[in-house]
Design a protein around this motif. Sequence first.
Motif, mmCIF file in Angstrom:
data_model
loop_
_atom_site.group_PDB
_atom_site.id
_atom_site.type_symbol
_atom_site.label_atom_id
_atom_site.label_comp_id
_atom_site.label_asym_id
_atom_site.label_seq_id
_atom_site.Cartn_x
_atom_site.Cartn_y
_atom_site.Cartn_z
ATOM 1 N N UNK A 97 0.836 -1.187 0.000
ATOM 2 C CA UNK A 97 0.000 0.000 0.000
ATOM 3 C C UNK A 97 0.874 1.240 0.000
ATOM 4 N N UNK A 98 0.272 2.404 -0.193
ATOM 5 C CA UNK A 98 1.053 3.636 -0.150
ATOM 6 C C UNK A 98 1.503 3.929 1.275
ATOM 7 N N UNK A 99 0.760 3.421 2.245
ATOM 8 C CA UNK A 99 1.103 3.589 3.651
ATOM 9 C C UNK A 99 1.202 2.189 4.260
ATOM 10 N N UNK A 100 0.184 1.761 4.996
ATOM 11 C CA UNK A 100 0.149 0.408 5.534
ATOM 12 C C UNK A 100 -0.446 -0.532 4.495
ATOM 13 N N UNK A 101 0.007 -1.779 4.500
ATOM 14 C CA UNK A 101 -0.602 -2.765 3.612
ATOM 15 C C UNK A 101 -2.063 -2.962 3.995
ATOM 16 N N UNK A 136 4.101 -9.147 3.150
ATOM 17 C CA UNK A 136 3.784 -7.729 3.392
ATOM 18 C C UNK A 136 3.933 -7.331 4.855
ATOM 19 N N UNK A 137 4.459 -8.229 5.683
ATOM 20 C CA UNK A 137 4.497 -7.985 7.127
ATOM 21 C C UNK A 137 5.319 -6.752 7.498
ATOM 22 N N UNK A 138 6.312 -6.403 6.662
ATOM 23 C CA UNK A 138 7.121 -5.222 6.966
ATOM 24 C C UNK A 138 6.311 -3.931 6.832
#
Length: 214
Positions: A84-88, A110-112
């Motif tokens: 995502x642009x911020x958080x997934x 995507x955990x990071x």
Amino acid sequence: LMFGNISGVPPIEVVIVGAGTVGEFAARSALGLGANVKVFDNSLTKLRNIQTNLKQTIYTSTLQPKNLLKSLKRCDVAIGAVRGSDRSPIVVSSTMVEHMKKGSVIIDVSIDMGGCFETSELTTHDKPTREKFGVIHYGVPNIPARYPRTSSVSISNIFTPYLLKIGEDGGLENSLRFDRGLRNGLYMYHGILTNKSVGEWFDLKYSDINFLIF
């Protein structure tokens, strides 16, 4: 269960959420091992690209909850690769995970960025998995670090051209002026935070890099 297309043995079912670079290479690896692969993404362009790049027709679908849940119920491995642009965005809810087969595996790449499975948690290489609802969760944020020599050579191949170009441009300041990609990857500039996501996550003041470089 063993990956591998062995005669008389049903193939492993792999669900990949996200059809970007990570999703494509996960699909390529799974197909190479003989698995049945299903890829989900809301971008039709990415879904078309992944089929073109893999040079074969695979099951693809937009992120329709009914279709996704049906596939998750049957799969042996689910791989999350949504950015995502911020958080997934959380694409797979806790309820969906509850319906998955016992002993199946979730790998949340995507955990990071927070993870795209609601049940995902950060893990480490020392203790890489956790179990929830009978499903094994793998949430290591830096998977390539498991193979330090290979990952070091790989990242060197990516960074070396940048470093050489910075030298040719006369230094970092000049490169930042003309290379938009390099500029977008900047986090700090002369002690000023320039990354919006980090600023919002930690409630820190940040400035747009385009206003700082003339």
